[in-house]
Design an enzyme around this catalytic site. Structure first.
Site, short mmCIF file in Angstrom:
data_model
loop_
_atom_site.label_atom_id
_atom_site.label_comp_id
_atom_site.label_asym_id
_atom_site.label_seq_id
_atom_site.Cartn_x
_atom_site.Cartn_y
_atom_site.Cartn_z
N TYR A 260 41.20 -116.36 -29.05
CA TYR A 260 42.22 -117.30 -29.51
C TYR A 260 42.88 -117.97 -28.30
CZ TYR A 260 41.29 -114.35 -33.47
OH TYR A 260 40.64 -113.65 -34.45
N HIS A 364 36.63 -127.77 -12.83
CA HIS A 364 37.97 -127.23 -12.56
C HIS A 364 38.62 -127.89 -11.36
CE1 HIS A 364 37.26 -124.01 -9.34
NE2 HIS A 364 36.03 -124.23 -9.70
N GLU A 411 39.94 -121.72 -13.38
CA GLU A 411 38.55 -121.30 -13.43
C GLU A 411 38.36 -120.06 -12.58
OE1 GLU A 411 34.21 -121.46 -11.99
OE2 GLU A 411 36.10 -121.28 -10.92
N TYR A 539 32.34 -119.86 1.34
CA TYR A 539 32.71 -119.75 -0.08
C TYR A 539 33.99 -118.93 -0.31
CZ TYR A 539 31.92 -118.00 -4.92
OH TYR A 539 32.04 -117.64 -6.23
N SER A 615 6.14 -104.50 -30.34
CA SER A 615 5.27 -105.67 -30.30
C SER A 615 6.10 -106.95 -30.21
CB SER A 615 4.40 -105.71 -31.56
OG SER A 615 3.94 -107.02 -31.77
N ASP A 653 22.02 -135.75 -35.83
CA ASP A 653 22.66 -134.47 -36.15
C ASP A 653 21.67 -133.32 -35.94
OD1 ASP A 653 25.06 -135.60 -36.71
OD2 ASP A 653 25.08 -135.15 -38.84
N HIS A 676 24.63 -116.84 -27.34
CA HIS A 676 23.40 -117.64 -27.26
C HIS A 676 22.22 -116.68 -27.11
CE1 HIS A 676 20.71 -120.90 -26.36
NE2 HIS A 676 21.68 -121.79 -26.25
#
Lengths: 737, 737
Positions: A260, A364, A411, A539, A615, A653, A676
Site C-alpha cells: 500500500y 530517480h 530509490e 559507485y 519433466s 490491447d 512475473h
C-alpha cells in the site's frame, strides 16, 4: 450566335451535369469529418524530437543537479524536486505535480559516528576505520555529505572474531560451512562487495548466525587496470567507500507499508514487523581500512577464487593470527531508521486519441552524495527529454497516448518512491500502462550501448538504434546500432547486438516484476569482456561528481546524448505509433531459449530427475503453443484495418496486455511482490535477472535441501506454474471471440 | 422557340448548378461509410428476446434434465453436458465447447455405507441411522441415487459422547465453552443445519477439538407451518437429509490445485496439503434419526434459542442421561476423495463491435440427485435464454459485445467447475469481462423476486423489472417491479424493491470476489418476513424433483419465466448497450451506507476505540472522495460524444474496470482468493455477504482475542486498507489524463 446541333447541346448538358455531380460528390466525401485518426506519418516529428536533444544541454542539466548532496529525505533533494517541477512546467508539458510519501529511511546518527574498531584485550580501540571519505577538490566546503554507511543496518556494538567469506554469496557460506568447517554463529563476517546485491550478502550472514557484517571494496572488484584513482582517473581511491541499503524487500517498497502507498492515513507496521530489515549491524569500508582488518587474520588460506587483490593472505579466520589472538573486532553502529517525507515529481503529456494509455519514462533523483553518475547522468537525460518533448508540443504535435515523466525519490533506500507510486496507482497502471522505460544512470562505462528489456521491445530497440548516430569519435555517419553491434554481438543466439534480461536494483522493478508492464532500460557501458570490476569503481562514493563524467566518462556528452535519444525514441514511438511497436514473435523466441536453458540447468541432476519423474515437457509444449499463437497474431496484424479505431484498439490491447499475462497474482514462493513468472531476480542475487525464476530458485534449493524428494516436488510445481502461465499468455493472443 | 431573357437563363443555370451540386454533395456525404457504430435502437430486439422465452419451454427443459441423478463426475452428468452442448449448437449460437478439468471430488464408498450408531458398553450397535432416504414415488427404479453424505468428510470411526452445540456457529461454540463450561475435545458434536454454511460448522468443531460432527435438519429450520411433507406438500420428510460439501475453500476451487486450473499437466498437492479438507468425520442426518440421537442426551438444558422443534429437551451433554450413560455414539464414515474429470459447457455469441468484451451467464448443472430446484430450475432458464438468443441471431441481430453461456460442473463440491474455468481464463476475464450473471436455482419460494448484485447494477435491475410482467396470478398488466416492490420494500434505505449484497455459496464467487467482475443473481424467493426456514425445506435431498416445482413452486412456470427474463435482459443490455448500463453513483451511495454501518458496528466498543485510537475518518473521507468522483464521472457521461468509438470505449472501460478497482491483490487476511475489499463472506459464514469484510472480521475477532491491543491494530490496518481501496477506485473514475 451560332446555332448548335441538338446532339452537341445534349452532350454539353450531360458533361456539365456529370462534372457538377462528381464535384459535389467529391466535396461531400472529403468534407465529411472522419472518425478515423489517420496514421500521421510521425517520423518527421521523431526526427525533430531527437535532434532537439543536445549534448550541451545535458551537460548543463548534469552540472546544475550535482552541485550539492541530495540524499533522499533531505531538504536539498526537495529543492531539486521543486526546481525540476518548475523547469518541466516551463518546458511546456501539460501538467507537473509533486507527489509525497512518508516512508522509512535510515540515516547515521549525527552525534555518534559509525565505525569499526580493532580492540585489544583491555577493550581499547587500537584501530578505527575512517569516519568519512576524503572530500574531492572543489567540494571541501560542502556540508551534508553523508558518511559511508549501510542504510537500514541494525544498531549495535557487536564484538567478536572476524570470518572472511569471500563475496558472501549463498555458495560462499555453504563452502565455508561444509568444506572449511567454519561456523559463523556469533562471529562478525567480512565480505567483499561485488557479484551479488549487498542485501543478499547481509541476509546470508544473518541466516548463518553472524552477529555483524562488514563489506569492503576489494581492488580486484573495483579497480580498472592502468587507471588512476580519482581525481586523476576514474578508479576508486583507497579511502573511497560504497554506500548502499542492505534491505531484502523483494519488491515490497516502504518496509512499513508493504502493498500500500505510504500516505498519511496508511497503517504502518511497527519496525519489528517491517519487511526486509536486517537484524544485525552492517557497515561498509574501503580497501584501505579493509587491509588493516584483513592483514592479521588467522585461520586457513582459502582457495584462489576467494582471494582479492590486496596484499594480504585472505585467511578466513575466525579471528586474528596467534600473535593478535586477543584482539577482537567491534562494530559501532548507531544508524537510525525514521519515517521521512519523500517527493516524486510527475509530469504528463495528455494523449490526443488514447489519453488512457500510458507510456512512462521514470528515473530517480535522490543520490548518496552528488550523484554525478548515479542517478543524475540519467536524470539529466530525462530532463533533456522533457525539454525536447515540450518544444515539440509547442509546434502542434501531441502524442496519441499519454506520456508520464517521473523523477523518483528514495530509490537508494529500496526503490521507495517508484514503488509507492506504483502501489498508489496500481489499478490505473494495470489497466492502462503500455510500457515503462527506466532512466537510472545513463553511463557506467565508455565502450558501447547496453540495453536490458522485455523481449517484445527487442525489435523496437534495434529499429531505433539504427536511426541514432554513434557517439563514438571516428564513427561519424555510423549508426549506434552498427557501433553497438560491432562491440557486443549476441553471438550465441543471433547476429545482432546483445540485449539482456532485466534483473532488479532500479525503479522499473514494481512496474515490470510486480505489475507486468513491458519495460526496458538503456545506458552506456563498459566492455564486460575485458573490464571485470563490478558496476563502476566509484559507485556510491563521494567521488561520483560532475567532473568524473566530464573528464573521463563522456567529455563531449555525446554518449549521454545517444542514451537520451534511445530512451526518448522508445517513449516517442510507444506513445505515438498507431499500432504498438511490440513484437510478440520475439517473446516467443525468447521463451524458447529460456525453456531450453532452464531445462539444461536441471539436466545436471539427470539421475534425480528420473527418480522423481521431473519433466519439462509441459513447459516446452506451452512454449510451442505460445509460438503458434504469436505467429498467428502477427499474421492477423498484417491484415488489420487500421482505419477502424475499435479493431485497432482491440489489437493494441492484446499487445499491451501480453506482458501482464505473465503475472501470477500469487507471486513467487515467499515473494508476494515478485509476480512475473518469466523474469525476476533469483532469491540469491537481486541484481541478476533470471528467466523462469520460480524454477531457477527451486533448482538452486536442491543443492541445500535436506529433503530432496520435497525439493524436487517444488521443482515440479514450479514447472507446472510456468507451463500454465505460458499457456495463459498464449490465450491472450488468440482472437478474442 | 421562345426567346428567353439573359437573366432568366442565368438564374436557370445557377439553380441547376446548385441543385446538382447539393445533390452530389448529399449523395457523397451519405455514401461515405461511417466508422461510428450508430446506436442501434435495440429495444425491439430486447422485446423479441424476452417474449421468445416461454414458460412451457422452461417446463420442458426442466423435465428433460431432471429425469436422472446427475452428480458431478458421474456418467449421467457428462451425458447431460453432451446433450446441452448439442442443443445449444442447434439453437444456433456461434460456438459451444466442452471444457474438462480433473478435480478432487468425494463419494461414499459403495461397499461400506456411512452411518451413525448408538453402541452399548459391549460395542453392539443398538441403533443405526438410515442408509438412504425413501425414494419418492415414480423414481423407485432409478439407480445411482447417492445416499446422504458430507462430501470431503474425513474417513474414520470415532466413538464418544455427543455434545449438542446448536447451529455450530462461532458464537455457539464460544457460549458452550465459556458460559456452559463444556470442552468438546475428544467428543462428537451434533449441530443443527441452518443459519451458516455447513463448512463453517465443521471448521468450528475442528477448532474446538471435536473428533466428529453430525449435522441434522431440525423441523424448526426446515419445516414450513401448515405444509405437508413431500409428496403431499413441499416440506422435508422426517427421513429427508440435506447433502452437501463440508470444505473451507475460501474461493480456492479444486483443493489440490489452488490458484491454477486442474489440467492434465497441473501439479497437484498431496491430499494432506489440500485446501479446506476437514480433518474429522462428518455426517448429515434427517430429524427422524436426530430425534433418536438427541432423545436420551444428558447434561444441562440449554437456553431457549438453542432449542429446535423436536420433542426432545435439547440437553447439551456430554453424552446420554445416567440411564444410558454407558452408551456411546460411533460414526462410521468411509467416504473417499478422488480426482475425477468434470465438464463445463461453454457457449459463445461473438460480439459484433467489441468481441473482446465479455458478458457471462453461468450456472451449474451438477446436482446432488435430480436437482429439481438446485440447480436445474436455473439451468432450464439458461437453456431457454440460449434458445431465445439463438432465435434472435437468426433474425440478423448480433450483440455489440461477446456473450458467454456456461453450464458449470461440480458446483456442489465447492464451486469447482466455475472456479477452475475462472483460473484458466483469469487473464482474459480480468482484462475483458464486463459482467457475470449467475444462474443457480431460479426459485426457492413462491412469494417474489430476490436479487443480490453489485451496486452498479441496481439501476439496471430496476429498469429491467419495469419492462417485465409480474408472473403472479391476478397481477395481469402489473410489472414485475411493482409486484416485487409491493412485497419487499427496501424501507430502511429507500422506497424501492430490496436488493441485497452478494455473499458466496454459488458460482459467481470466483468472478466477483476473486476477479472483481460486476456480478448479480436473481431468483424467485419466499417471504423472508414470515417464512423462517433456511433456504427451502427439501434443499439437497432426494425430494428435489421436477414434480415439486410443477406441483408447488411454479405450476404455470411463469415465475421461472420471469426469472429467465430478468437474467436474460441483464445479459442482453450489458452486452448490447452502446454505453455500459452500470451506475457509479449507486456504488457511491452503497459505499456510504456500508461505511456508516461498519463504523456503527465498531461503536459498540466506544471505550476501546478511544483507548486504541481507532478512527473511521479516513474511510469516510475516502467515500466522500469516491462520491465526488462518481458524480463528476456521471456528468461527463452526459456530454460524451457517443459517435466517437474511442471516447465511448474509454468511458466504457472506466465503467467496466470500476469493480476491478476494489480488488486487493494481496487478498483478505488468510484468504488469498477472497480479494474484494467491499464484498466477501465473513470468515464465520460463507453464505452471508458482508461489506468491508476485512474490517468486519477484525471486529469479530476482538470478541475472542486474548490480546485486544493487537486485535485493534488489525482493525486499524483493515480500515486503512479499505480507505486506500476506495480512494484508488475513485481515481479510476477521474479523467484518464
Amino acid at each position: 450566335m451560332r446555332k448548335e446541333s441538338r446532339w452537341i447541346r445534349w452532350i454539353k448538358w450531360i458533361v456539365i451535369v456529370t462534372v457538377l455531380f462528381v464535384l459535389g460528390f467529391c466535396i461531400g466525401w472529403f468534407a465529411k469529418p472522419s472518425n478515423t485518426q489517420n496514421h500521421t506519418d510521425s517520423s518527421h516529428y521523431l526526427k525533430d524530437f531527437l535532434e532537439e536533444m543536445k549534448a550541451d544541454k545535458i551537460r548543463e542539466h548534469l552540472r546544475k543537479f550535482t552541485q550539492l548532496p541530495h540524499l533522499a529525505g533531505t531538504e536539498q533533494n526537495l529543492k531539486y524536486a521543486e526546481q525540476i517541477m518548475k523547469e518541466w512546467q516551463m518546458f511546456g508539458i501539460d501538467s507537473v505535480e509533486m507527489v509525497p510519501y512518508d516512508v522509512l529511511l535510515s540515516y547515521p546518527n549525527e552525534s555518534q559516528p559509525n565505525y569499526i574498531s580493532i580492540v585489544d584485550h583491555l577493550g581499547n580501540e587500537v584501530f578505527n576505520t575512517s569516519l568519512a571519505e576524503p572530500v574531492p577538490q572543489g567540494y571541501e566546503d560542502i556540508s551534508n555529505i553523508v558518511p559511508p554507511y549501510s542504510a537500514f543496518s541494525a544498531k549495535g556494538q557487536p564484538e567478536g572474531d572476524l570470518v572472511y567469506v569471500n563475496y558472501g554469496r549463498t555458495e560462499d557460506f555453504s563452502q565455508l560451512q561444509r568444506e572449511m568447517g567454519i561456523n559463523v554463529t556469533g562471529k562478525i563476517v567480512i565480505v567483499r562487495y561485488g557479484k551479488i546485491f549487498r542485501g543478499n550478502k547481509v541476509k546470508n550472514a544473518v541466516l548463518a548466525g553472524a552477529k555483524g557484517i562488514i563489506m569492503f571494496s576489494d581492488p580486484a572488484d573495483y579497480w580498472a587496470d592502468g587507471i588512476q584513482p580519482y581525481p586523476d582517473g576514474w578508479n576508486l581511491p583507497g579511502r573511497g567507500v560504497q554506500r548502499g541499503n542492505v534491505l531484502n524487500l523483494n519488491g515490497a517498497g516502504d518496509p512499513l507499508t508493504p502493498g500500500y502507498p505510504a500516505k498519511e492515513y496508511t497503517y504502518r507496521f511497527s519496525p519489528e514487523d517491517g519487511v526486509g530489515l536486517p537484524k544485525i549491524p552492517v557497515h561498509p569500508i574501503g580497501f584501505h581500512d579493509a587491509f588493516r582488518l584483513l592483514n592479521n587474520m588467522g585461520g586457513e588460506i582459502p582457495p584462489n577464487n576467494w582471494k582479492g587483490a590486496l596484499n594480504v593472505s585472505y585467511r578466513i579466520g575466525p579471528g586474528f593470527t596467534d600473535e593478535f589472538k586477543s584482539q577482537k573486532v567491534r562494530m559501532n553502529i548507531h544508524t537510525n531508521n525514521q519515517v521521512t517525507r519523500i517527493y516524486n515529481v510527475i509530469g504528463k503529456i495528455r494523449g490526443a486519441q488514447e489519453p488512457d494509455r500510458y507510456v512512462i519514462l521514470g528515473g530517480h533523483r535522490d543520490a548518496w552524495v552528488f550523484g554525478g553518475i548515479d542517478p543524475m547522468s540519467g536524470a539529466a537525460v530525462v530532463h533533456e527529454t522533457v525539454r525536447s518533448a515540450g518544444r515539440l508540443l509547442s509546434t502542434g504535435w501531441r502524442p496519441r497516448r499519454t506520456i508520464i515523466f517521473a523523477s523518483w525519490d528514495a530509490e537508494e533506500f529500496g526503490l521507495l518512491g517508484s514503488t509507492e507510486w506504483a502501489e498508489d496507482n496500481a489499478r490505473l497502471l494495470q489497466e492502462r500502462a503500455v510500457a515503462y522505460i527506466n532512466a537510472d544512470s545513463a553511463i557506467e562505462g565508455m565502450y558501447t550501448l547496453r540495453v536490458d528489456c522485455t523481449p517484445s521491445l527487442h525489435t523496437l530497440v534495434y529499429d531505433i538504434t539504427k536511426q541514432i548516430p554513434s557517439p563514438e569519435e571516428g564513427e561519424e555517419g555510423v549508426s549506434l546500432y552498427k557501433s553497438w553491434h560491432k562491440r557486443d554481438n549476441w553471438t550465441n543466439d543471433r547476429d545482432a547486438p546483445r540485449i539482456s534480461k532485466l534483473g532488479s536494483g532500479s525503479d522499473f522493478e514494481a512496474y515490470f516484476i510486480r505489475l507486468g508492464i513491458a519495460s526496458g532500460r538503456a545506458r552506456y557501458t563498459k566492455n564486460t569482456k575485458t573490464e571485470r570490476y563490478s558496476s563502476y569503481p566509484v559507485y556510491h562514493s563521494v567521488y561520483e561528481t560532475f567532473e568524473i563524467v566530464e573528464k573521463f566518462y563522456d567529455p563531449s556528452f555525446k554518449r549521454l546524448q545517444a542514451v537520451a535519444q534511445v530512451r526518448g525514441a522508445l517513449i516517442f514511438l510507444l506513445a505515438d505509433s498507431q499500432l504498438l511497436p511490440l513484437d510478440v514473435n520475439e517473446y516467443a523466441d525468447s521463451l524458447r531459449k529460456y525453456a531450453q536453458s532452464i531445462a539444461q540447468l536441471a539436466q545436471k541432476n539427470l539421475v534425480e530427475m528420473e527418480t522423481y519423474k521431473v519433466s519439462f515437457d509441459s513447459l516446452f509444449s506451452a512454449v510451442e503453443n505460445f509460438t503458434v499463437a504469436a505467429r498467428d497474431f502477427h499474421e492477423r496484424l498484417q491484415t488489420l484495418n487500421k482505419a477502424d479505431p475499435l479493431q485497432l484498439r482491440i489489437m493494441n490491447d492484446q499487445l499491451m496486455y501480453l506482458e501482464r499475462a505473465f503475472i501470477d497474482p500469487l507471486g513467487l514462493p515467499g515473494r508476494p511482490f515478485y509476480r512475473h513468472v518469466i523474469f525476476a531476480p533469483s532469491s540469491h542475487n537481486k541484481y541478476a535477472g533470471e528467466s523462469f525464476p520460480g524454477i531457477y530458485d527451486a533448482l538452486f534449493d536442491i543443492q541445500n535441501s535436506a529433503d530432496p524428494a520435497k525439493a524436487w516436488e517444488e521443482v515440479k510445481r514450479q514447472i507446472s506454474i510456468a507451463a500454465f502461465t505460458v499457456h495463459a499468455a498464449a490465450m491472450t493472443l488468440t482472437p478474442p471471440a
